[in-house]
Motif scaffolding. Structure first.
Motif, mmCIF file in Angstrom:
data_model
loop_
_atom_site.group_PDB
_atom_site.id
_atom_site.type_symbol
_atom_site.label_atom_id
_atom_site.label_comp_id
_atom_site.label_asym_id
_atom_site.label_seq_id
_atom_site.Cartn_x
_atom_site.Cartn_y
_atom_site.Cartn_z
ATOM 1 N N TRP A 265 -12.948 -59.413 -48.828
ATOM 2 C CA TRP A 265 -12.262 -59.842 -50.037
ATOM 3 C C TRP A 265 -10.805 -60.221 -49.747
ATOM 4 O O TRP A 265 -10.281 -61.175 -50.328
ATOM 5 C CB TRP A 265 -12.306 -58.758 -51.106
ATOM 6 C CG TRP A 265 -11.587 -59.185 -52.357
ATOM 7 C CD1 TRP A 265 -10.353 -58.790 -52.773
ATOM 8 C CD2 TRP A 265 -12.041 -60.145 -53.314
ATOM 9 N NE1 TRP A 265 -10.008 -59.431 -53.936
ATOM 10 C CE2 TRP A 265 -11.028 -60.277 -54.294
ATOM 11 C CE3 TRP A 265 -13.210 -60.904 -53.439
ATOM 12 C CZ2 TRP A 265 -11.156 -61.130 -55.380
ATOM 13 C CZ3 TRP A 265 -13.332 -61.760 -54.520
ATOM 14 C CH2 TRP A 265 -12.313 -61.866 -55.476
ATOM 15 N N SER B 2 -9.274 -63.695 -50.834
ATOM 16 C CA SER B 2 -8.166 -63.637 -51.782
ATOM 17 C C SER B 2 -6.910 -64.298 -51.225
ATOM 18 O O SER B 2 -6.229 -65.056 -51.917
ATOM 19 C CB SER B 2 -7.877 -62.185 -52.163
ATOM 20 O OG SER B 2 -6.784 -62.095 -53.050
ATOM 21 N N MET C 46 -7.705 -62.981 -60.145
ATOM 22 C CA MET C 46 -8.272 -62.477 -58.897
ATOM 23 C C MET C 46 -8.712 -61.025 -59.035
ATOM 24 O O MET C 46 -9.714 -60.610 -58.436
ATOM 25 C CB MET C 46 -7.249 -62.615 -57.765
ATOM 26 C CG MET C 46 -6.983 -64.039 -57.339
ATOM 27 S SD MET C 46 -8.481 -64.958 -56.871
ATOM 28 C CE MET C 46 -9.000 -64.037 -55.421
#
Length: 283
Positions: free
Chosen positions: A93, A97, A202
Motif C-alpha cells: 500500500w 500510495s 487515500m
C-alpha cells in the motif's frame, strides 16, 4: 577534414495527446535519477534520524496495526503472524500510495521548474514512482528478515514460483498509482480544492482495500462486492499470495483491475499532455 554530425531541432505546433515521447524521456534518464535523489533529500532533510525513518516508520505502523486490529479488534490474519502480515500489506500500500500522492501535485509543485526550462514533463512522475520503489525496497529489508524467520519457524509457506510475479505486480501498481496521480495533478491546475481531498480519499481507499484485514474476514455481501471491484485488491492479494502463501484470487476482480489500469493510463496520458501545453496560464 572530419565530417561533423549536424543536429536539427524542429519546433512544431502540433501536439499529439497520446504521444508519451518515450525516446525523449530516455534521453533525459539522468535527469530522472537526479529528481529521484532530490525526492530523498527533501523527504529527510533536517531530520534527526534521516533515512532511518524508512525502517522505523513501517515497523511502527505495523506494530500499531497489530495492537489495534489483532489484539483489540480480534481480526484474524489467516494464520499468518500479525506483524509479518501488516509489514507486507504496508509495503504494497505504501508503494501505491506514494506513487499516487507523490504525483498528485506534479504541476503545482514543479511550476517554477516547468516555467524556466524544458524537459519531458513525464520525467517528474517517473522519478516519483522510482523513489517510491526504492523506499519499498528499503522497507523490504526488514520484511524479508521477518519472512525468513517465520518461514524457518514454519509459520508461513511462500509460493516461491509466484515470487517471480512480484516485479510485474509492482509495475502494475506503479502505473496505476502514477496515472491516477497525474489525472489529479492535471485537474488541480484549475480546481485547487481537489488536492484537499487526496489525503482523505487515500485513507478511505486504504480501508476499502484488504490491507489491515484479509478478505476471508469479510462476511457482508455488499462489502465483498466492493472489494472485488476495488482495482487495488488483486495486486495486494497476489503480493500476499506469493510471499505469505495466503491470498484471494478472483478472475473478475483481476480483469476489473487491469481494465481500470488501462483506462486511467489512457485517460491520464491524454489529460496530462493536454494540460502540459497551457497549465502555466492557470497555475
Amino acid at each position: 577534414m572530419t565530417n561533423r554530425e549536424k543536429h536539427y531541432i524542429r519546433i512544431d505546433s502540433r501536439h499529439d495527446l497520446f504521444d508519451l515521447k518515450l525516446k525523449e524521456v530516455w534521453r533525459y534518464r539522468d535527469l530522472i535519477w537526479l529528481f529521484t535523489k532530490r525526492s530523498f533529500q527533501l523527504s529527510y532533510k533536517q531530520t534527526l534520524l534521516g533515512p532511518l525513518w524508512m525502517f522505523i516508520s513501517p515497523i511502527f505502523s505495523s506494530v500499531v496495526y497489530t495492537i489495534v486490529f489483532t489484539d483489540i479488534a480480534k481480526i484474524g490474519t489467516e494464520g499468518v503472524p500479525s506483524i509479518l502480515f501488516y509489514m507486507v500489506s504496508n509495503a504494497v500500500w505504501g508503494f501505491f500510495s506514494s506513487s499516487l500522492t507523490g504525483n498528485a501535485s506534479t504541476f503545482t509543485a514543479n511550476a517554477g521548474i516547468f516555467g524556466k526550462v524544458y524537459f519531458p514533463r513525464l520525467v517528474i512522475p517517473l522519478s516519483n514512482v522510482l523513489s517510491g520503489m526504492i523506499r519499498m525496497g528499503i522497507h523490504f529489508i526488514v520484511t524479508t528478515a521477518l519472512l525468513v524467520y517465520f518461514t524457518v519457524q514454519g509459520a508461513v509457506t511462500p509460493h516461491y514460483w509466484a515470487i517471480l510475479l512480484i516485479p510485474a505486480v509492482l509495475i502494475w501498481l506503479g502505473i496505476m498509482g502514477m496515472s491516477c496521480g497525474i489525472i489529479i495533478s492535471s485537474l488541480t491546475t484549475k480546481y485547487r480544492d481537489l488536492s484537499v481531498f487526496v489525503g482523505f480519499g487515500m485513507s478511505l481507499w486504504m480501508y476499502a482495500t484488504p490491507i489491515v484485514y484479509p478478505i476471508s474476514q469479510v462476511s457482508l455481501p455488499w462489502l465483498n462486492t466492493l472489494l472485488l471491484i476495488n482495482p487495488v485488491t488483486m495486486p495486494v492479494e497476489l503480493f500476499r499470495f506469493a510471499l505469505l502463501g495466503k491470498g484471494f484470487f478472483h478472475p473478475v476482480s483481476l480483469v476489473i483491475s487491469l481494465a481500470f489500469t488501462a483506462f486511467v493510463t489512457f485517460f491520464g496520458i491524454m489529460l496530462f499532455n493536454k494540460v502540459e501545453r497551457n497549465f502555466m496560464d492557470t497555475v
